[in-house]
Design an enzyme around this catalytic site. Structure first.
Site, PDB file in Angstrom:
ATOM      1  CG  HIS A 106     -60.962 -82.207  54.225  1.00 57.16           C
ATOM      2  ND1 HIS A 106     -60.285 -81.522  55.195  1.00 57.16           N
ATOM      3  CD2 HIS A 106     -60.842 -81.473  53.118  1.00 57.16           C
ATOM      4  CE1 HIS A 106     -59.795 -80.410  54.690  1.00 57.16           C
ATOM      5  NE2 HIS A 106     -60.125 -80.351  53.447  1.00 57.16           N
ATOM      6  CG  ASP A 128     -61.777 -82.577  46.169  1.00 60.37           C
ATOM      7  OD1 ASP A 128     -62.019 -81.369  46.133  1.00 60.37           O
ATOM      8  OD2 ASP A 128     -61.476 -83.184  47.224  1.00 60.37           O
TER       9      ASP A 128
END
Lengths: 450, 450
Positions: free
Chosen positions: A165, A253
C-alpha cells in the site's frame, strides 16, 4: 452470475490483514459463496483470527465459508487465489538479528539471513502452488515484494501479483496541500518501495507547483512542530530533499531507502532525527518501537473480540472497505470488473530501461482478460542512475546469493553498504549472524559454520 | 604498394610516448613516406620532442616527415590518424586538486574537475576532427578512455579506437609462473581498466591451475619480500584476493579500482600497504611519487639528447618496437595487414549484457576491412554484479554530469564513493574544488561559484 472463489491466506496470523480481507470479501457482493482458508504455523493466532473472522461474517450475514489449517497443502488445494503475507520468524527474530549485527557497526542491522528465510518460504509456497493449484493467482504482500516476485516469476510458472500500500503515500501529499482526493490524478512507477510520482494533477492542472509552494511557504513551519507518527514520512525533510535532488517526489516507502545514493540520511540516529523528525522516522529505534507497539495494539483489539463472545466484531471493525487492493483485484479478475491498480509484475516493457524479467511496480488495468500493465515510459535519468539501477543490482546480488548459495554474493551486498568500513567487518558480521542457532539452514546453504 | 599516412599527435609533449611512436613508424617499412604532426600547447616540450624525433628518424634513415605546431587545426588538417594523448592541466594540476580534496576527507583525492577537463578536451578534438578530417581515425590513449570513448562515439560521428597497455599485465603472470610467452594464449575483456582474464592457456592447456599452484606454494614467500615497483600490481595480494573473490584474474589496472565492491582495499594508507606491499602500490602517495619521478627521469633522458647534438638518439632509444599497439594498428588498417589487438570500441554485442552504446575493451581483428571486435560472450555474474555494472553506472553519472551541467550528478558520484560520510562533506569538497581559480570553466558549467 458472479463467481465465488477460494482464497488461501498463508501467514493468516497477520491478524489485522486477515480480518481486513474477510471484511472486504463480506462487502463484495460479487464474491458471495466464497471460501477463505486461513493458514499459519502459529495455532493460537490462527484460532483467534478464525473466531473473529467467522463472527464477523455471521454478523454481516455474508455467504462466506472460513476454515483454518496449519497444513499449507490443505489451504492450497483448489485455491483460486493464494495471498502470501507470511514473515518467517516474525519480528522477534528480526529484532534479535538486528541487535547482534548492530554490535558489528551496522546501525539498524543487516538482514541477509532474514532475506534468505523470506525468499525460501516464497519459493516453497510458489512450488506448492505449481503442484497443487497451478491455475491459482499468487498475491504476494509479504516482503521483500520486489526481490521475491522477481525470483518467483523467473523460477516458477506461477502467476504472481505483488501488492503493497506504499503508493497511497500520495494521499498524505493531497491532505497536506488541502486538495480533494477525488479530483487528483496520480501515477508513480518504479520498483516496490522505490516509486516516483511522474504524474500529479489536480482538476486537470499540474499540481507539482502546489508542492513547490508548500515547500517554500509552509514546510519550515510544519517541520518546526513536526512530530510525525512513525509512518508519516511522505512530507518529511528527507522526502522533500529527495524530491529536490531527483526531481520527482518519492512516494510511500521510497524515502526510507537505505541503498544507493540515499544511505547518508540513515547513517546515524542524529541523521535520522534531522531528516525524519524527533523520533527519527519509521526506521529509527524509536520509530520502529512505535510501529511494533501499534501492531501489538491491533493484535490486542482482535484478541479482546475473540475472548469476549458478547463483543460484536463489526462494532470494533466497522463494515467499511479496508482500502487494500487484494479483494477488488480478485473481483476484477474473476468477475470481469475492470479497474486500475498499482501492481508488481514482470516488466515486459512497462517501465523503459528495466529488463523484462525484473518485477516493476506500475499501474495496470485488471479485468477478465487478466493483468495488463500500462506502459508508463521512462523515469528521469537522475533517478535511474542514482537509485533504480543500483537498487536493481542490489536485488540481483540477493537473488544470486539465494540461488547459488555462494556467500561471496552476500559479501558483495555488504561491501556495497556504506556502513561497511572494512572487509573483515563484513566477514565477521556474516559469520556471527549465521552462527546463531536458528540460522543453521542458511549457514549450511552458504557453506558457513552454523 | 604500401600506403603512407599523416599522423597527428595531440599532446605530443608526452615526450616518451611521442618518441615511441616515431620509433615505431621508423621501424614500419610499410609506412615509409609518412608524416607526423606533433601538436602541444607547451612550446618548450614540443621543441624538445621535435628535435629528438627528427634526429631519430635521420639516424634511422627513415622516410618520415616530422613537423610541430601549437595549432590543433594545423595538425588535424589532412590527418589520416589522430592520436590523442593529451592530459589537460597535466600532473601538477591533478596533484593540487588532490591535496585540496584530501583535506575534505578523501584520501588520494577526488577528481571531478579533472574529469570535466579531460572529457571537454576529448570532445573538442573529436569535433575538430569531424570538421577538418572527418575520415580520420581517432586513437584515444589519454584517460579516461572508457568514459571518453563512450562519450565521443555517442556524440560525434568520429571513428574512435581507445588504446591502453593495461592488458599486458598478463605478461607479469607469465613471468611469475616461468612460462614462455610465445606459448601462452590469453583473453581479457571488460571495460578499460576493468578487464578480466577469461582465457589463459599454456601450450594448449588451461593455465589457471598454474596460478592456483603459485598462490598455494609461492605467493606467501613472494609477498614476504614483496617490494614491487609501483606498477607491479599484477601479482599483488590485492589482485590475488580479487581473483579468489570474483573467480577470474583482474588484469593490468583492474586491481587498482576504487569503485564498487573493491573500495575497501584503498580506504587508508595502511590498507594500501597491506594489499600492495610496502609502498602501497601505484596509487598510494609513495607509489605515485615513484611514478611521477619515473616520468621526470624519462623526460630528463629526452632533454639530454635534445640538448646534446653529439648524442645519438638511437643509442638512447634503441631501434626496437615499443610494444604499443598504435603504429601496428595504423599499418593493419591502411595496408591491410591483419592482426588481433585489444581495443576499446562501442560494444554492439561483443560483450554480452552490456548496452550497445557503451565502449568495451575486447579483442578485435583489424585489417583493411576495419575493426571487427570478437564476440567474447559474457563475464561471470559475480563480476557483472560486483564490478562491471557499478562501473558502468559510475561512467554514466560522469557523462550525464558533463552533458547536462547538472551538479547533482557530481553529487551522485560522490555519494556512491565510500569515502563520503555525509552529504555536507560531498557538497563542501565540490564547492572547494570548483572555487579553485583554474576551475572557473567547470564551475560555470555546473552552476557553482568559481
Amino acid at each position: 452470475m458472479a463467481k465465488a472463489v477460494k482464497l488461501a491466506i498463508i501467514g493468516a496470523g497477520s491478524a489485522q490483514f486477515s480480518i481486513d480481507m474477510v471484511r472486504d470479501i463480506c462487502l463484495a457482493e460479487d464474491l458471495a459463496g466464497s471460501e477463505v482458508a486461513l493458514m499459519d504455523i502459529d495455532e493460537g493466532r490462527l484460532e483467534m483470527v478464525l473466531e473473529v473472522a467467522r463472527r464477523y461474517a455471521a454478523e454481516m450475514g455474508a455467504d462466506l465459508r472460513i476454515e483454518k489449517t496449519m497444513e499449507r497443502e490443505v489451504a492450497l488445494r483448489d485455491a483460486d487465489f493464494v495471498l502470501n503475507t507470511a514473515m518467517p520468524g516474525g519480528h522477534d527474530l528480526t529484532e534479535t538479528e538486528r541487535s547482534l549485527t548492530e554490535r558489528h557497526g551496522y546501525y539498524r542491522g543487516v538482514h541477509p539471513a532474514n532475506r534468505y528465510r523470506c525468499l525460501d518460504l516464497m519459493m516453497e509456497v510458489a512450488r506448492d502452488i505449481e503442484r497443487l493449484c497451478p491455475e491459482a493467482w499468487l498475491i504476494q504482500s509479504g516482503n521483500p515484494v520486489f526481490d521475491g516476485c522477481t525470483l518467483m516469476t523467473r523460477r516458477t510458472g506461477v502467476k504472481v501479483i505483488g501488492l503493497c500500500h506504499g503508493h497511497y503515500g500520495y494521499h498524505e501529499i493531497v491532505r497536506m496541500l488541502g486538495l480533494e482526493l477525488d479530483h487528483v490524478t496520480f501515477e508513480a512507477p518504479g520498483f516496490n518501495h522505490c516509486i516516483w510520482m511522474t504524474h500529479f494533477r489536480y482538476k486537470g492542472e499540474d499540481a507539482y507547483p502546489l508542492i513547490d509552494r508548500w515547500i517554500d511557504e509552509e514546510s519550515e513551519k510544519y517541520w518546526e512542530t513536526y512530530h510525525p507518527h512513525y509512518g508519516q514520512t511522505q512530507m518529511s525533510p528527507a522526502a522533500i530533499h529527495m524530491y529536490k535532488f531527483y526531481g520527482l517526489m518519492p512516494i510511500g516507502d521510497a524515502p526510507r531507502a537505505l541503498w544507493s545514493d540515499v544511505w547518508w540520511y540513515q547513517l546515524s540516529p542524529e541523521s535520522k532525527k534531522r531528516w525524519w523528525g524527533p523520533e527519527g522516522g519509521f526506521d529509527s529505534a524509536e520509530g520502529w518501537e512505535l510501529y511494533l507497539a501499534d501492531l501489538e495494539r491491533n493484535l490486542g483489539r482482535i484478541r479482546e473480540v475473540a475472548q469476549d463472545p458478547q463483543r460484536r466484531a463489526t462494532d470494533v471493525f466497522p463494515p467499511e472497505k479496508s482500502g487494500e487492493q487484494v479483494v477488488p483485484i480478485i473481483n476484477s479478475l474473476v468477475n470481469d470488473r475492470p479497474g486500475e491498480y498499482q501492481v508488481n509484475v514482470p516488466n515486459r516493457g512497462a517501465l523503459a530501461g528495466i529488463p523484462d524479467d525484473v518485477v516493476v511496480e506500475v499501474p495496470a488495468i485488471i479485468d477478465g482478460k487478466g493483468i495488463r500493465p500500462l506502459a508508463v515510459g521512462a523515469l528521469p535519468e537522475r533517478i535511474m542512475l542514482g537509485v533504480m539501477w543500483p537498487r536493481w543490482l542490489q536485488m540481483e546480488r540477493g537473488l544470486a546469493a539465494y540461488l547459488t548459495g555462494d556467500r561471496r554474493y552476500l559479501m558483495q551486498s555488504l561491501l556495497h553498504d556504506h556502513r561497511t568500513r572494512t572487509w573483515e567487518q563484513a566477514e565477521e558480521v556474516l559469520g556471527a549472524l549465521m552462527a546463531m542457532p536458528h540460522n543453521a539452514q542458511p549457514a549450511r546453504h552458504f557453506g558457513l559454520k552454523a
